[in-house]
Design an enzyme around this catalytic site. Structure first.
Site, PDB file in Angstrom:
ATOM      1  N   HIS A 156       0.702  -1.226   0.256  1.00  0.00           N
ATOM      2  CA  HIS A 156      -0.107   0.635   0.161  1.00  0.00           C
ATOM      3  C   HIS A 156       0.992   1.618   0.076  1.00  0.00           C
ATOM      4  CE1 HIS A 156      -3.419  -3.034   1.020  1.00  0.00           C
ATOM      5  NE2 HIS A 156      -2.651  -3.392   1.971  1.00  0.00           N
ATOM      6  N   SER A 179      13.920  20.485 -17.654  1.00  0.00           N
ATOM      7  CA  SER A 179      13.065  21.464 -17.597  1.00  0.00           C
ATOM      8  C   SER A 179      13.113  22.501 -18.616  1.00  0.00           C
ATOM      9  CB  SER A 179      11.893  21.840 -16.337  1.00  0.00           C
ATOM     10  OG  SER A 179      11.733  22.809 -16.482  1.00  0.00           O
ATOM     11  N   LYS A 230      15.043  20.981 -11.927  1.00  0.00           N
ATOM     12  CA  LYS A 230      14.614  19.465 -12.589  1.00  0.00           C
ATOM     13  C   LYS A 230      15.538  18.480 -12.873  1.00  0.00           C
ATOM     14  CE  LYS A 230      10.593  19.236 -12.789  1.00  0.00           C
ATOM     15  NZ  LYS A 230       9.855  18.280 -11.232  1.00  0.00           N
ATOM     16  N   GLU A 287       8.710   7.625 -17.262  1.00  0.00           N
ATOM     17  CA  GLU A 287       6.823   7.227 -17.055  1.00  0.00           C
ATOM     18  C   GLU A 287       6.733   7.778 -18.665  1.00  0.00           C
ATOM     19  OE1 GLU A 287       7.194  12.222 -14.519  1.00  0.00           O
ATOM     20  OE2 GLU A 287       7.784  11.913 -16.690  1.00  0.00           O
TER      21      GLU A 287
END
Ligand code: ARG
Length: 473
Positions: free
Chosen positions: A159, A280, A286, A293
């Site tokens: 979880h 970024s 970043k 992803e």
């Protein structure tokens, strides 16, 4: 070439409407099948010659023209045009350009229906091996990182909450096991797919004395199809393959999601190499895990391909229907997606830095050693139900005091239960928790080392399978 090549048209008064031609054309994607179509043509030419339908001289010319056409396709010197309806039409044009009327003899006893089913099986069996090679490379990268981290503790999660300490190597191997099953599924699929449809013609076989078994053998199949109608109607091998690639996509998405978590500021367990991370355009600080992803995101298109084909096949009457032309793009897309994704993931995993310090610090956080206390009580004869209850009380006390289990005093322990005494502290370390996990498949150093050796052995076997050539020249 002056006149347009068409494989049909004898009974038609005029040419097809532009709208029909535009809808019908598949050569822009099925051109990928050209080398396999030519391999099938070679085998078919030999069978026609054996049946006396081509004389030895004609066979020689036919094979030479097919070789020449194959080379011209490979070099890009021969290309399909938009007037070629599909790969079969384009290649017949190429053959007619080289052989004149003799080129028209090759179509005897054969239909695009058995041809396309054969070509696709050949293409997929060949490319499945390419996908397998890339899967093995990703599994290798994970296994190498696992080998370095057998003794790196990590907070195992359920979880997404701290559950019990595990070896980070064990965790990484938990991403290898699904890939091993994917490889197994691929080989299993390959055996079922090694059936040759050629000789089935449009649907009923042929009145010419063809030899489907000889063709099957030459093309690296295990056997010719048992039923000509099934042979041209069956696309189980497409659906099954797309299930396998979908499941691979799902596995990669779960790995991708974990890498996204692990590289986040909140976790900070893993750092990506600059070459495998992105920045970024506005935020200079970043460093993003875009590969991970994209792994997560691309599972969508892989699953979409499976749904496309199952939906297309549902309710289709036997035998061939043009709907089935829709089977190819999902296959090409699945293969090309995995061929792009897998090497990027392998590079990302093999170059990532595991922050052993942070993982070690995180491993005992969140009372992840509570089960050790309960097991300690069980070893003293306390029923697990009571042991669970007692340990729960300790955790409640710690959480009020905002302290760890090992911070409780001897007095605290005694107050919570008569079964507790200071010697329980011996189990309150991540190291002892891991060392105590000795059963096969568990996360202790011994079983993880065994697992590692087994995985490496399996991967060696898969490496051999993956480079096996199936489609003969
Ligand atoms: N291009 C077709 C396909 O991909 C193969 C040709 C069979 N066409 C036909 N009209 N019988 O399925």
């Amino acid at each position: 070439m002056t006149e347009k090549t068409s494989l049909w048209g004898g009974r038609f008064a005029g040419g097809p409407a532009d709208a029909l031609a535009r809808l019908s054309v598949s050569v822009q994607f099925d051109w990928r099948l050209a080398p396999y179509d030519i391999a099938g043509s070679r085998a078919h030419a030999r069978v026609l010659a054996a049946a006396g339908l081509l004389d030895p001289d004609e066979l020689g010319q036919m094979l030479a023209a097919l070789d020449d056409l194959e080379a011209a396709c490979a070099s890009g010197q021969f290309r399909p045009t938009i007037d070629d309806e599909d790969v079969h039409t384009a290649l017949e044009r190429g053959l007619l350009e080289r052989l004149g009327a003799l080129g028209g003899k090759l179509r005897a006893g054969r239909s695009r229906n058995d041809q396309v089913a054969t070509d696709l099986r050949l293409y997929m069996r060949d490319h499945a091996r390419g996908v397998a090679v890339a899967l093995v490379e990703l599994a290798d990268a994970l296994t190498e990182q696992a080998a370095l981290n057998v003794n790196t503790p990590a907070p195992g999660l359920t979880h997404v909450q701290h559950a019990q300490p595990v070896s980070f190597g064990h965790w990484l191997l938990a991403h290898v096991q699904p890939l091993l099953r994917d490889l197994d599924r691929m080989r299993d699929w390959d055996t079922r797919t090694a059936i040759s449809p050629l000789g089935s013609g449009a649907l009923a076989g042929s009145s010419l004395p063809l030899d489907p078994a000889a063709v099957a053998k030459e093309l690296g199949f295990n056997a010719p199809a048992a039923n000509s109608m099934d042979a041209v109607a069956d696309r189980d091998f497409v659906a099954e393959f797309l299930f396998i690639t979908s499941l691979i996509g799902v596995h990669l998405s779960r790995l991708g999601e974990e890498v996204v978590l692990w590289t986040s500021t909140e976790f900070g367990w893993v750092e990506l190499d600059d070459a495998f991370a992105t920045g970024s355009s506005i935020m200079p600080q970043k460093k993003n895990a875009d590969i991970a992803e994209l792994a997560r995101g691309k599972s969508g298109r892989l699953i979409g391909g499976l749904v496309t084909v199952l939906t297309m096949l549902k309710g289709l009457p036997l035998t061939y229907d043009r709907d089935m032309q829709e089977d190819k793009e999902p296959v090409f897309d699945a293969i090309e997606t995995l061929e792009l994704l897998l090497p990027a993931l392998a590079g990302m995993v093999s170059t990532m830095t595991v922050r052993v310090d942070r993982l070690t610090a995180a491993a005992p956080v969140g009372y992840s050693l509570a089960t050790e206390v309960a097991d300690w009580l069980v070893r003293k004869g306390v029923p697990f139900r009571d042991a669970h209850e007692i340990t729960g009380k300790l955790v409640a006390l710690c959480s009020v005091r905002e302290c760890e289990l090992e911070d409780l005093t001897d007095d605290d322990l005694e107050k919570v239960s008569e079964h507790l005494d200071p010697s329980v502290r011996s189990v309150l370390s991540v190291e002892s928790a891991l060392a105590g996990r000795t059963t096969p498949g568990s996360t202790g150093p011994g079983p993880v080392a065994d697992q590692l050796a087994q995985v490496q052995h399996h991967l060696d076997t898969w490496r051999q399978w993956a480079v096996e050539k199936v489609v003969p020249r």
